[in-house]
Write a protein that holds these residues in place. Structure first.
Motif, PDB file in Angstrom:
ATOM      1  N   PHE A 217     -42.242 134.653  70.981  1.00  0.00           N
ATOM      2  CA  PHE A 217     -42.955 134.491  72.248  1.00  0.00           C
ATOM      3  C   PHE A 217     -44.425 134.856  72.108  1.00  0.00           C
ATOM      4  CE2 PHE A 217     -44.348 136.560  76.248  1.00  0.00           C
ATOM      5  CZ  PHE A 217     -44.317 135.453  77.091  1.00  0.00           C
ATOM      6  N   ALA A 218     -44.701 135.956  71.415  1.00  0.00           N
ATOM      7  CA  ALA A 218     -46.088 136.355  71.194  1.00  0.00           C
ATOM      8  C   ALA A 218     -46.807 135.346  70.308  1.00  0.00           C
ATOM      9  CB  ALA A 218     -46.140 137.753  70.582  1.00  0.00           C
ATOM     10  N   ALA A 219     -46.125 134.857  69.273  1.00  0.00           N
ATOM     11  CA  ALA A 219     -46.752 133.889  68.371  1.00  0.00           C
ATOM     12  C   ALA A 219     -47.039 132.571  69.069  1.00  0.00           C
ATOM     13  CB  ALA A 219     -45.857 133.663  67.160  1.00  0.00           C
ATOM     14  N   ALA A 220     -46.205 132.198  70.038  1.00  0.00           N
ATOM     15  CA  ALA A 220     -46.412 130.932  70.750  1.00  0.00           C
ATOM     16  C   ALA A 220     -47.688 130.941  71.576  1.00  0.00           C
ATOM     17  CB  ALA A 220     -45.213 130.634  71.641  1.00  0.00           C
ATOM     18  N   HIS A 221     -48.209 132.108  71.917  1.00  0.00           N
ATOM     19  CA  HIS A 221     -49.451 132.202  72.687  1.00  0.00           C
ATOM     20  C   HIS A 221     -50.688 132.216  71.797  1.00  0.00           C
ATOM     21  CE1 HIS A 221     -46.596 133.322  75.815  1.00  0.00           C
ATOM     22  NE2 HIS A 221     -47.548 133.142  76.707  1.00  0.00           N
ATOM     23  N   GLY A 222     -50.492 132.126  70.500  1.00  0.00           N
ATOM     24  CA  GLY A 222     -51.634 132.113  69.590  1.00  0.00           C
ATOM     25  C   GLY A 222     -52.039 133.519  69.182  1.00  0.00           C
ATOM     26  N   TRP A 223     -52.832 133.576  68.124  1.00  0.00           N
ATOM     27  CA  TRP A 223     -53.292 134.862  67.621  1.00  0.00           C
ATOM     28  C   TRP A 223     -54.692 135.141  68.155  1.00  0.00           C
ATOM     29  CZ3 TRP A 223     -51.182 138.986  65.466  1.00  0.00           C
ATOM     30  CH2 TRP A 223     -52.027 139.951  64.928  1.00  0.00           C
ATOM     31  N   GLY A 224     -54.780 136.146  69.039  1.00  0.00           N
ATOM     32  CA  GLY A 224     -56.068 136.526  69.587  1.00  0.00           C
ATOM     33  C   GLY A 224     -56.508 137.868  69.044  1.00  0.00           C
ATOM     34  N   THR A 225     -56.001 138.928  69.653  1.00  0.00           N
ATOM     35  CA  THR A 225     -56.279 140.283  69.201  1.00  0.00           C
ATOM     36  C   THR A 225     -54.955 140.981  68.900  1.00  0.00           C
ATOM     37  OG1 THR A 225     -56.204 141.225  71.434  1.00  0.00           O
ATOM     38  CG2 THR A 225     -58.325 140.369  70.659  1.00  0.00           C
ATOM     39  N   VAL A 262     -50.903 135.525  90.065  1.00  0.00           N
ATOM     40  CA  VAL A 262     -52.000 136.401  90.479  1.00  0.00           C
ATOM     41  C   VAL A 262     -53.204 136.203  89.566  1.00  0.00           C
ATOM     42  CG1 VAL A 262     -52.713 138.806  90.693  1.00  0.00           C
ATOM     43  CG2 VAL A 262     -50.471 138.095  91.525  1.00  0.00           C
ATOM     44  N   GLY A 263     -52.967 136.167  88.264  1.00  0.00           N
ATOM     45  CA  GLY A 263     -54.091 135.986  87.339  1.00  0.00           C
ATOM     46  C   GLY A 263     -54.781 134.651  87.506  1.00  0.00           C
ATOM     47  N   VAL A 270     -63.159 131.113  90.793  1.00  0.00           N
ATOM     48  CA  VAL A 270     -64.382 131.199  89.991  1.00  0.00           C
ATOM     49  C   VAL A 270     -64.640 129.839  89.353  1.00  0.00           C
ATOM     50  CG1 VAL A 270     -65.530 132.374  88.085  1.00  0.00           C
ATOM     51  CG2 VAL A 270     -63.946 133.643  89.572  1.00  0.00           C
ATOM     52  N   GLU A 271     -65.831 129.377  89.452  1.00  0.00           N
ATOM     53  CA  GLU A 271     -66.196 128.079  88.890  1.00  0.00           C
ATOM     54  C   GLU A 271     -65.975 128.058  87.382  1.00  0.00           C
ATOM     55  OE1 GLU A 271     -67.195 124.239  89.013  1.00  0.00           O
ATOM     56  OE2 GLU A 271     -67.287 125.501  90.819  1.00  0.00           O
ATOM     57  N   GLY A 272     -65.164 127.087  86.923  1.00  0.00           N
ATOM     58  CA  GLY A 272     -64.919 126.892  85.500  1.00  0.00           C
ATOM     59  C   GLY A 272     -63.928 127.846  84.881  1.00  0.00           C
ATOM     60  N   ALA A 273     -63.341 128.770  85.662  1.00  0.00           N
ATOM     61  CA  ALA A 273     -62.427 129.750  85.073  1.00  0.00           C
ATOM     62  C   ALA A 273     -61.107 129.105  84.648  1.00  0.00           C
ATOM     63  CB  ALA A 273     -62.159 130.884  86.062  1.00  0.00           C
ATOM     64  N   LEU A 274     -60.665 128.054  85.343  1.00  0.00           N
ATOM     65  CA  LEU A 274     -59.419 127.391  84.969  1.00  0.00           C
ATOM     66  C   LEU A 274     -59.555 126.548  83.705  1.00  0.00           C
ATOM     67  CD1 LEU A 274     -57.947 126.231  88.416  1.00  0.00           C
ATOM     68  CD2 LEU A 274     -57.227 128.165  86.988  1.00  0.00           C
ATOM     69  N   ASP A 275     -60.776 126.291  83.291  1.00  0.00           N
ATOM     70  CA  ASP A 275     -60.989 125.474  82.089  1.00  0.00           C
ATOM     71  C   ASP A 275     -60.965 126.290  80.806  1.00  0.00           C
ATOM     72  OD1 ASP A 275     -61.301 123.252  83.718  1.00  0.00           O
ATOM     73  OD2 ASP A 275     -63.464 123.588  83.936  1.00  0.00           O
ATOM     74  N   THR A 276     -60.862 127.605  80.902  1.00  0.00           N
ATOM     75  CA  THR A 276     -60.915 128.444  79.715  1.00  0.00           C
ATOM     76  C   THR A 276     -59.637 128.318  78.897  1.00  0.00           C
ATOM     77  OG1 THR A 276     -61.221 130.708  78.922  1.00  0.00           O
ATOM     78  CG2 THR A 276     -60.015 130.419  80.977  1.00  0.00           C
ATOM     79  N   ASP A 277     -59.749 128.544  77.605  1.00  0.00           N
ATOM     80  CA  ASP A 277     -58.605 128.492  76.705  1.00  0.00           C
ATOM     81  C   ASP A 277     -58.038 129.871  76.411  1.00  0.00           C
ATOM     82  OD1 ASP A 277     -58.821 125.726  76.482  1.00  0.00           O
ATOM     83  OD2 ASP A 277     -60.219 125.865  74.780  1.00  0.00           O
ATOM     84  N   GLU A 278     -58.562 130.910  77.056  1.00  0.00           N
ATOM     85  CA  GLU A 278     -58.087 132.261  76.799  1.00  0.00           C
ATOM     86  C   GLU A 278     -56.688 132.457  77.377  1.00  0.00           C
ATOM     87  OE1 GLU A 278     -60.758 135.214  78.176  1.00  0.00           O
ATOM     88  OE2 GLU A 278     -62.359 134.706  76.759  1.00  0.00           O
ATOM     89  N   THR A 279     -55.878 133.233  76.663  1.00  0.00           N
ATOM     90  CA  THR A 279     -54.535 133.581  77.107  1.00  0.00           C
ATOM     91  C   THR A 279     -54.370 135.096  77.052  1.00  0.00           C
ATOM     92  OG1 THR A 279     -53.564 133.446  74.883  1.00  0.00           O
ATOM     93  CG2 THR A 279     -53.667 131.400  76.169  1.00  0.00           C
ATOM     94  N   ALA A 280     -53.151 135.539  77.333  1.00  0.00           N
ATOM     95  CA  ALA A 280     -52.882 136.972  77.262  1.00  0.00           C
ATOM     96  C   ALA A 280     -53.031 137.503  75.853  1.00  0.00           C
ATOM     97  CB  ALA A 280     -51.474 137.263  77.777  1.00  0.00           C
TER      98      ALA A 280
END
Length: 367
Positions: A217-225, A262-263, A270-280
């Protein structure tokens, strides 16, 4: 008047109570099948889930492209038709949600068990329990988000925040309320549902069934930090244990849905916030330090309410086994028959078996 029945008839047989259906915990529900070759069916079903989801995603992409071409929608940098930030987010959420039918069909067709056993031990999604879990998750997530924004270095975006306007905000909010629950539920059905039960069909220990899906599950969200990856592993592990301890996916679906709603709801303003590629997976250590205790507090509250309300944690669904015909031990059917019916059989019984003495009418009996 007393009647002596011949041996083939005798007193009526007393029906025996059937053997009680075996009770299984949630992670072992893949064993509710009467088909042979059960050891390989989880593997085949996992392939069906993956291939089926990929095919449904391809269908969705084709429909989006054809619809965009008909409506002459603009294209993005990848030469794909775009529907705007709200529309593209809806397509992205829907592309995850279509994993639900793939999981249910794999459980029914490949494993030969009721598809509802992926939802809970009762064979269905328990709506009242889901509603209670949603009520528990909402204030916990809201407080956690408020604390996160108040901490230094987390509430400051580093730039000017522009309000999108009420029309765009409300439209995005409606879209999120429609598709986020499906997207969150799909992830729970795949990881806490299918994968937990697939491993649980081989191994009895719930810990071994829960841990692999948490890492996946964690790997499916990509490697961030590293902090984001650890937070996702904790989330997946705790939600998996809640599924086992409460006998279903309702608690994990509730927290996942509320957390994403909620997130994303805050981001929709916020303008452009839905276009971000950031995840948890991209969260820092401060956000993880707030989010992990939130997950544990929610789990403790759910387990407390589950004990108070007697939420079923083991199966009440009968196993899918073929019916077996057990022949009678008597040459003739055994049943309670009227006196006249028994007298009518005397002659046939005399011809086909030992002679049966006639029934003697008591003296002074009316003719």
């Amino acid at each position: 008047m007393s009647i002596n029945f011949p041996q083939p008839y005798g007193p009526p047989a007393v029906p025996q109570d059937p053997d009680p259906a075996p009770t299984l915990p949630y992670h072992r529900l893949a064993l509710l099948t009467g088909r042979r070759g059960r050891w390989w069916r989880p593997l085949a079903g996992t392939v069906v889930v993956g291939v089926g989801t990929a095919l449904l995603m391809m269908v969705l992409v084709v429909v989006s492209e054809v619809g965009g071409a008909i409506l002459d929608r603009p294209t993005d940098a990848d030469d794909m038709r775009t529907w705007g930030s709200i529309g593209d987010m809806a397509v992205e959420l829907l592309s995850i949600a279509i994993a639900i039918p793939a999981v249910l069909l794999a459980a029914r067709w490949v494993q030969g068990r009721p598809a509802g056993t992926v939802s809970s031990v009762t064979g269905r999604l328990r709506r009242r329990w889901l509603g209670l879990c949603l009520c528990l998750a909402l204030p916990i997530v809201a407080v956690s988000l408020g604390i996160t924004f108040l901490l230094p270095g987390t509430g400051d975006s580093g730039g000017e925040v522009e309000w999108v306007g009420w029309r765009s905000f409300l439209l995005a909010l409606v879209m999120l309320c429609c598709f986020v629950p499906l997207q969150a539920a799909a992830e729970e059905y795949v990881f806490r549902g299918w994968l937990v039960q697939a491993v649980g069909s081989w191994l009895r220990s719930p810990w071994i069934a829960v841990l692999p899906q948490a890492v996946l599950f964690a790997a499916a969200h990509g490697w961030g930090t590293a902090w984001g990856f650890a937070d996702l592993v904790v989330f997946g592990g705790v939600m998996g244990l809640l599924a086992v301890r409460t006998g279903g996916l309702e608690a994990s679906i509730a927290l996942h849905t509320v957390n994403n709603l909620v997130g994303m709801g805050v981001a929709a303003g916020v303008e452009g916030a839905l276009d971000t590629d950031e995840t948890a997976a991209d969260m820092g250590w401060v956000e993880a330090a707030v989010d992990i205790p939130t997950i544990l507090i929610y789990a403790a509250a759910v387990l407390w309410f589950a004990r108070r309300r007697g939420i079923a944690a083991v199966s009440t669904v009968a196993p899918q086994v073929p019916a077996v015909h057990v022949p009678s031990t008597h040459p003739w059917p055994t049943y309670d028959a009227p006196v006249g019916a028994q007298l009518g059989h005397d002659q046939a019984q005399t011809r086909n078996g030992p002679e049966v003495p006639p029934v003697t009418r008591p003296p002074h009996a009316p003719s």
